[in-house]
Write an enzyme that holds these catalytic residues in place. Structure first.
Site, PDB file in Angstrom:
ATOM      1  N   SER A 134     -11.975  -8.694 -74.550  1.00  0.00           N
ATOM      2  CA  SER A 134     -11.579  -8.579 -75.961  1.00  0.00           C
ATOM      3  C   SER A 134     -10.324  -9.358 -76.335  1.00  0.00           C
ATOM      4  O   SER A 134      -9.968  -9.421 -77.519  1.00  0.00           O
ATOM      5  CB  SER A 134     -11.386  -7.106 -76.328  1.00  0.00           C
ATOM      6  OG  SER A 134     -12.630  -6.499 -76.589  1.00  0.00           O
ATOM      7  N   LYS A 137     -10.505 -11.818 -79.155  1.00  0.00           N
ATOM      8  CA  LYS A 137     -10.222 -11.518 -80.569  1.00  0.00           C
ATOM      9  C   LYS A 137      -8.914 -12.144 -81.051  1.00  0.00           C
ATOM     10  O   LYS A 137      -8.696 -12.254 -82.266  1.00  0.00           O
ATOM     11  CB  LYS A 137     -10.205 -10.008 -80.798  1.00  0.00           C
ATOM     12  CG  LYS A 137     -11.557  -9.327 -80.572  1.00  0.00           C
ATOM     13  CD  LYS A 137     -11.490  -7.839 -80.884  1.00  0.00           C
ATOM     14  CE  LYS A 137     -12.828  -7.153 -80.679  1.00  0.00           C
ATOM     15  NZ  LYS A 137     -13.149  -6.895 -79.267  1.00  0.00           N
ATOM     16  N   SER A 196      -9.833  -2.652 -81.482  1.00  0.00           N
ATOM     17  CA  SER A 196     -10.548  -3.716 -80.782  1.00  0.00           C
ATOM     18  C   SER A 196     -12.033  -3.623 -81.098  1.00  0.00           C
ATOM     19  O   SER A 196     -12.899  -3.806 -80.232  1.00  0.00           O
ATOM     20  CB  SER A 196     -10.326  -3.643 -79.267  1.00  0.00           C
ATOM     21  OG  SER A 196     -10.766  -4.834 -78.648  1.00  0.00           O
ATOM     22  N   LYS A 301      -2.805  -7.944 -77.205  1.00  0.00           N
ATOM     23  CA  LYS A 301      -4.213  -7.573 -77.166  1.00  0.00           C
ATOM     24  C   LYS A 301      -4.671  -7.212 -75.759  1.00  0.00           C
ATOM     25  O   LYS A 301      -4.368  -7.915 -74.798  1.00  0.00           O
ATOM     26  CB  LYS A 301      -5.066  -8.742 -77.698  1.00  0.00           C
ATOM     27  CG  LYS A 301      -6.513  -8.365 -77.955  1.00  0.00           C
ATOM     28  CD  LYS A 301      -6.639  -7.444 -79.146  1.00  0.00           C
ATOM     29  CE  LYS A 301      -8.004  -6.773 -79.207  1.00  0.00           C
ATOM     30  NZ  LYS A 301      -8.212  -5.749 -78.145  1.00  0.00           N
TER      31      LYS A 301
END
Length: 351
Positions: A134, A137, A196, A301
């Site tokens: 993720s 992203k 997320s 993140k």
């Protein structure tokens, strides 16, 4: 005896008489005066000599400098070293921290950088492309914000109708957006950052580029423009049919630096909670380093898939000093976070 008239005429018009001479003493006076003037001129200091002024040149008016571009959402970094090459000359490499920091040996790859001086403090396999889950992203956020900035007809608070694209995903890591539901662009960003949420990332992509595939093309184009080796297969980071997005730890730090220029994103990353649907649906941040017990952490993140392991790109500001880093491949998020906390403290001890 008669007079000869021609003789009187000669006396009256003496055409053949020689011209009168200039007195010799007057010539000597002129020569003496000239020599005296030259001697006096060269005896006077150069700074005191009379100057022959050049004719004044017409004043040149410089054309007005173009004003810097005005952005609605981007705030250009004031760090004079922003975007400069990183300095690896004094970095610790590989297993150098294994005996100093718990769980260091579990990192598949990693890097930590003083962003003010561009000095790399430690790295392990930082140029090796690995699955990033993720953390994908982060590029989705950057490309979505740049597309929003480039379109004056759109704003961050525009209301968007969720489409069927959100139903094309594996039912995991979702905000559970429903086709036909109304949600703002800002709320989609928040869902992608805090929860997320894969469906939010998918919807951001379609809204920003017209289709998810076009958006992924833009992600990879931006990667090339930034000099990264990252390759993106989708806007969310899920592994689909065995294929997933990859990047290096170095890539993620350089990508994260670009997000620092978007205060709206950085403000979201600092949040521990975020809600949509008028507060009826609440999400808790997946980044457990966003915590009052860990001062200065303001992003960025997390990521996890079986292929990628537990990953994290982090950003910290303490005492006006910015540190950023990325680690990948941990077996658990807990071990990853323990290592990152110790790694950050160690980094701030380095001079």
């Amino acid at each position: 005896m008669l007079k000869d008239p021609s003789r009187d005429l000669y006396r009256k018009f003496p055409q053949d008489q020689p011209p009168s001479r200039i007195p010799r003493f007057l010539v000597l006076v002129v020569i003496f005066a000239a020599i005296t003037a030259l001697i006096l001129f060269f005896c006077i200091p150069e700074s005191e000599r009379p100057s022959v002024s050049e004719p004044e040149k017409p004043e040149q008016v410089e054309p007005p400098k173009p004003e810097p571009p005005k952005f609605r959402y981007r705030e250009v970094s004031k760090n004079e070293n922003f975007g400069a090459p990183l300095d690896f000359s004094r970095a610790l490499h590989g297993n150098a921290l294994d005996k100093k920091i718990p769980y260091a040996s579990e990192a598949l790859s990693g890097i930590i950088v003083d962003m003010d001086t561009r000095r790399v403090l430690w790295e392990r396999n930082c140029r090796q492309d690995v699955p990033i889950a993720s953390m994908t992203k982060m590029m989705t956020l950057l490309v979505a914000m740049e597309a929003l900035e480039a379109d004056p007809a759109r704003t961050i608070d525009d209301e968007i109708t969720v489409t069927k694209c959100v139903m094309q995903l594996e039912r995991t890591g979702l905000a559970y957006l429903e086709p036909g539901e109304k949600i703002t662009f800002r709320e989609l960003l928040g869902c992608a950052v805090i929860k997320s949420a894969n469906d939010a990332a998918q919807q951001l992509a379609e809204v920003s580029a017209g289709s998810v595939d076009s958006f992924v093309d833009k992600m990879n184009q931006r990667s090339l423009e930034l000099g990264l080796t990252a390759k993106f297969t989708n806007p969310h980071g899920l592994t689909i049919n065995g294929v997933t997005s990859t990047a290096s730890a170095l890539d993620m730090v350089l990508l994260g630096e670009r997000l620092l220029e978007y205060p709206v994103i950085m403000d979201m990353m600092k949040l521990q909670e975020f809600s949509i649907r008028g507060g009826k649906t609440k999400f808790v941040s997946t980044n457990k380093l966003i915590n009052p017990h860990y001062p200065g952490v303001d992003g960025m993140k997390t990521g996890y898939t079986r292929k990628a392991g537990s990953c994290l790109t982090f950003s910290v500001m303490r005492n006006q000093r910015r540190i950023m880093g990325c680690v990948t491949g941990f077996k658990t998020g807990r071990d990853r976070d323990k290592f990152c906390r110790k790694l950050i403290d160690w980094a701030y001890q380095q001079k």
